[in-house]
Design a protein around this motif. Structure first.
Motif, mmCIF file in Angstrom:
data_model
loop_
_atom_site.group_PDB
_atom_site.id
_atom_site.type_symbol
_atom_site.label_atom_id
_atom_site.label_comp_id
_atom_site.label_asym_id
_atom_site.label_seq_id
_atom_site.Cartn_x
_atom_site.Cartn_y
_atom_site.Cartn_z
ATOM 1 N N ARG A 147 -2.612 8.332 -2.444
ATOM 2 C CA ARG A 147 -3.070 7.459 -1.367
ATOM 3 C C ARG A 147 -1.945 6.505 -1.012
ATOM 4 N NH1 ARG A 147 -6.927 2.470 -1.265
ATOM 5 N NH2 ARG A 147 -7.791 2.576 0.833
ATOM 6 N N PRO A 148 -1.458 6.525 0.236
ATOM 7 C CA PRO A 148 -0.385 5.601 0.607
ATOM 8 C C PRO A 148 -0.801 4.156 0.347
ATOM 9 C CG PRO A 148 -0.772 7.212 2.349
ATOM 10 C CD PRO A 148 -1.883 7.371 1.366
ATOM 11 N N ASP A 149 0.114 3.374 -0.187
ATOM 12 C CA ASP A 149 -0.205 1.975 -0.455
ATOM 13 C C ASP A 149 0.409 1.086 0.620
ATOM 14 O OD1 ASP A 149 2.473 2.014 -1.032
ATOM 15 O OD2 ASP A 149 2.274 1.488 -3.143
ATOM 16 N N VAL A 150 0.257 -0.223 0.444
ATOM 17 C CA VAL A 150 0.741 -1.165 1.454
ATOM 18 C C VAL A 150 2.256 -1.075 1.609
ATOM 19 C CG1 VAL A 150 0.943 -3.081 -0.209
ATOM 20 C CG2 VAL A 150 0.591 -3.580 2.209
ATOM 21 N N VAL A 151 2.970 -0.743 0.532
ATOM 22 C CA VAL A 151 4.433 -0.640 0.609
ATOM 23 C C VAL A 151 4.840 0.529 1.508
ATOM 24 C CG1 VAL A 151 6.565 -0.382 -0.723
ATOM 25 C CG2 VAL A 151 4.653 -1.645 -1.698
ATOM 26 N N CYS A 152 4.117 1.638 1.420
ATOM 27 C CA CYS A 152 4.392 2.794 2.288
ATOM 28 C C CYS A 152 4.292 2.396 3.760
ATOM 29 C CB CYS A 152 3.395 3.914 2.011
ATOM 30 S SG CYS A 152 3.583 4.730 0.421
ATOM 31 N N TYR A 153 3.194 1.737 4.087
ATOM 32 C CA TYR A 153 2.995 1.312 5.478
ATOM 33 C C TYR A 153 4.036 0.279 5.896
ATOM 34 C CZ TYR A 153 -1.449 3.777 6.103
ATOM 35 O OH TYR A 153 -2.405 4.756 6.251
ATOM 36 N N ASN A 154 4.318 -0.682 5.021
ATOM 37 C CA ASN A 154 5.298 -1.720 5.359
ATOM 38 C C ASN A 154 6.680 -1.136 5.634
ATOM 39 O OD1 ASN A 154 3.376 -3.697 5.048
ATOM 40 N ND2 ASN A 154 4.093 -4.396 3.059
ATOM 41 N N THR A 155 7.030 -0.078 4.898
ATOM 42 C CA THR A 155 8.340 0.571 5.086
ATOM 43 C C THR A 155 8.477 1.116 6.503
ATOM 44 O OG1 THR A 155 8.439 1.162 2.735
ATOM 45 C CG2 THR A 155 9.875 2.390 4.224
ATOM 46 N N LEU A 156 7.446 1.823 6.972
ATOM 47 C CA LEU A 156 7.476 2.392 8.326
ATOM 48 C C LEU A 156 7.352 1.299 9.382
ATOM 49 C CD1 LEU A 156 5.239 5.573 7.852
ATOM 50 C CD2 LEU A 156 7.730 5.460 7.944
ATOM 51 N N ILE A 157 6.461 0.344 9.163
ATOM 52 C CA ILE A 157 6.280 -0.760 10.114
ATOM 53 C C ILE A 157 7.592 -1.511 10.299
ATOM 54 C CG2 ILE A 157 5.179 -3.031 10.383
ATOM 55 C CD1 ILE A 157 2.640 -1.775 9.119
ATOM 56 N N ASN A 158 8.314 -1.725 9.208
ATOM 57 C CA ASN A 158 9.599 -2.425 9.268
ATOM 58 C C ASN A 158 10.596 -1.686 10.163
ATOM 59 O OD1 ASN A 158 11.567 -4.458 8.296
ATOM 60 N ND2 ASN A 158 12.517 -2.699 7.304
ATOM 61 N N TRP A 159 10.667 -0.347 10.026
ATOM 62 C CA TRP A 159 11.615 0.408 10.844
ATOM 63 C C TRP A 159 11.254 0.304 12.320
ATOM 64 C CZ3 TRP A 159 11.937 4.119 14.536
ATOM 65 C CH2 TRP A 159 13.206 4.657 14.785
ATOM 66 N N TYR A 160 9.980 0.471 12.634
ATOM 67 C CA TYR A 160 9.547 0.423 14.043
ATOM 68 C C TYR A 160 9.788 -0.954 14.654
ATOM 69 C CZ TYR A 160 7.401 5.047 13.847
ATOM 70 O OH TYR A 160 7.196 6.403 13.748
ATOM 71 N N CYS A 161 9.536 -2.011 13.882
ATOM 72 C CA CYS A 161 9.762 -3.364 14.405
ATOM 73 C C CYS A 161 11.244 -3.637 14.637
ATOM 74 C CB CYS A 161 9.182 -4.396 13.445
ATOM 75 S SG CYS A 161 7.376 -4.504 13.490
ATOM 76 N N LYS A 162 12.082 -3.223 13.692
ATOM 77 C CA LYS A 162 13.528 -3.429 13.851
ATOM 78 C C LYS A 162 14.080 -2.688 15.061
ATOM 79 C CE LYS A 162 15.086 -4.646 9.206
ATOM 80 N NZ LYS A 162 15.894 -4.223 8.038
#
Length: 495
Positions: free
Chosen positions: A304-319
């Motif tokens: 099950r993806p955790d919050v770190v998995c989501y944060n990693t992708l969210i960070n790339w998209y925001c940057k």
């Protein structure tokens, strides 16, 4: 106000002549003042309150192993034990020291150890190990070797844990060559290295960009050390450390090969942490397609993806200013029952301000509270910085003042951003007033960025002499802070 702290290691020996009774009340009171206040669920102890032995037994048997105690409580029980007659056995103190070390109260353990030794109570092997570990964690590895001398002098035989602490200490201080030499000596003296030894050394090699040497050690683990005949199989932590090192060195393809062709084929099952490392590596290399594919495979593999998995992708998209994609992931994680954390919101706020969506950023802070995640100093620093960079300097100033009135701890990053915004909008006097109030006369310590902003503002205002004075002041402060960081040299000798 200048605080002067006298090192507990001024004497040349940690073991002094025994005294009939140790008065540590002054030390405990001092440490008490620097300790954060207890929560509602924590017990606050008074030094005048009588203590039953059953309370101490409960503390040592239940609170210490679980970590459910405050520093004040630990100091109080230490004071009680060290002044009891007869003196409590070394095992009781070892339990207390071990619990404090696990909570990273390294300096306190070292100070209390010194006081304990003044009673004449002889340390055991475990207590010396704890002392060694604490010294290594505060970058005093040379003193740890002195403790090793004490271990040998007392007739104890060093084991793998002894060497592991020393290797870790050398790696923390980036003394990788010395750690490799110690590793070889460890094997030469017949002490068998374990997986923790290898992982510690591999971690140190990766952090100092010696990836090729780390991979050779991995191969040695897989194939066995031909000289000693020792076989220590790598585990998921070993592979995760090297994959992380490869990714940070920009060798993502090699990391992928290690992940697929070596780790999985050799029967080492990756965990969610390993997936996060490789996903982050793909993002660092701007291979967002591969990162998304790996993300999708997590569910297929039964994780099950955790919050770190989501944060990693969210960070790339925001940057990369693809904030709508980041928002979709944010909504998805909430619908999947995964609670966003402060990092999620700080990343999204940065993304909104990057594309000048100030209104969205304001709304997100409100939504943050609805999800039971409360803004911290870093969130407010990002918000103040974003407002200033988007032409809302007065709103940022108002927010800063509101936080100060409400006694919220604002970081130097937020103040620096506000000072920068004020300087760039011609409000230098207000910026200077803030610097004087919170840095020169307050408790915020300015960094090089803060000084650079102000010096630049002074130069633009034609106040070159004042700028030069501030530069000299900064240089003095930087030198002083470096000296304070070194701290008093700890010299630990054993009888």
């Amino acid at each position: 106000m200048v605080l002067r702290f006298r090192s507990p290691f001024r004497s040349s020996s940690i073991c002094q002549s025994p005294s009939s009774k140790v008065n540590v009340l002054f030390l405990l009171a001092h440490l008490h003042n620097f300790t954060s206040s207890s929560s509602k669920n924590e017990v606050s102890y008074s030094f005048k309150k009588p203590l039953e032995r059953s309370s101490l037994a409960k503390f040592l048997e239940e609170n210490c192993p679980s970590g459910s105690f405050t520093l004040n409580e630990a100091l109080y029980f230490f004071y009680y034990m060290i002044n009891s007659k007869p003196l409590y056995p070394i095992s009781s103190f070892t339990t207390l020291f071990s619990a404090l070390a696990k909570k990273k109260h390294y300096y306190e353990v070292i100070s209390l150890y010194k006081l304990l030794n003044s009673t004449g109570l002889s340390p055991d092997f475990i207590s010396l190990h704890i002392l060694m570990n604490c010294l290594c964690n505060i970058e005093r590895v040379l003193d740890s070797f002195t403790v090793l001398g004490g271990i040998l002098k007392k007739g104890f035989s060093p084991n793998a844990m002894t060497f592991n602490y020393l290797i870790k200490g050398l790696c923390i201080e980036r003394k990788i060559m010395e750690s490799m030499e110690l590793f070889k000596k460890m094997i030469d003296v017949g002490c068998r290295a374990n997986v923790v030894t290898y992982n510690t050394l591999i971690g140190g090699l990766c952090k100092t960009e010696k990836i090729s040497v780390a991979i050779k050690l991995l191969e040695e683990m897989v194939n066995g050390n031909k000289e000693s005949g020792v076989i220590c199989r790598p585990n998921v932590v070993t592979y995760s450390i090297i994959i992380d090192g490869l990714c940070k060195a920009g060798l993502v393809e090699k990391a992928r090969q290690l992940f697929l062709e070596h780790m999985i084929q050799r029967g080492v099952v990756p965990n969610i942490y390993t997936y996060n490392i490789l996903m982050n590596g793909y993002c660092l290399a701007d291979r967002i397609g591969d990162a998304n594919e790996l993300f999708d495979s997590i569910t297929r593999k039964g994780y099950r993806p955790d919050v770190v998995c989501y944060n990693t992708l969210i960070n790339w998209y925001c940057k990369n200013k693809e904030v709508n994609e980041a928002l979709s992931l944010y909504r998805e994680m909430i619908s999947e029952g995964i609670k966003p954390d402060v990092i999620t919101y700080s990343t999204l706020l940065t993304g909104f301000f990057l594309i000048a969506k100030v209104k969205n950023a304001r709304n997100l802070v409100g939504e943050m509270r609805l999800n039971d995640v409360f803004p911290n100093s870093w969130i407010y620093s990002i918000f103040i910085d974003g407002l200033c960079k988007n032409g809302c300097v007065l709103e940022a100033l108002e927010m800063f003042n509101t936080l100060v009135i409400n006694k919220f701890a604002v970081g130097i990053e937020g103040l620096s951003s506000l000072i920068d915004g004020l300087c760039k909008t011609g409000r230098f006097e207000t910026a200077w007033d803030l610097f004087q109030k919170f840095c020169l006369n307050g408790n915020l310590v300015p960094n090089v960025v803060t000084y650079t902003i102000l010096i630049n503002g002074l130069c633009k205002n034609g106040q070159l002499e004042m700028a030069n004075e501030l530069l000299s002041y900064m240089e003095e402060k930087v030198i002083l802070s470096k000296l304070l960081k070194l701290g008093p040299r700890l010299i630990v000798l054993e009888r």
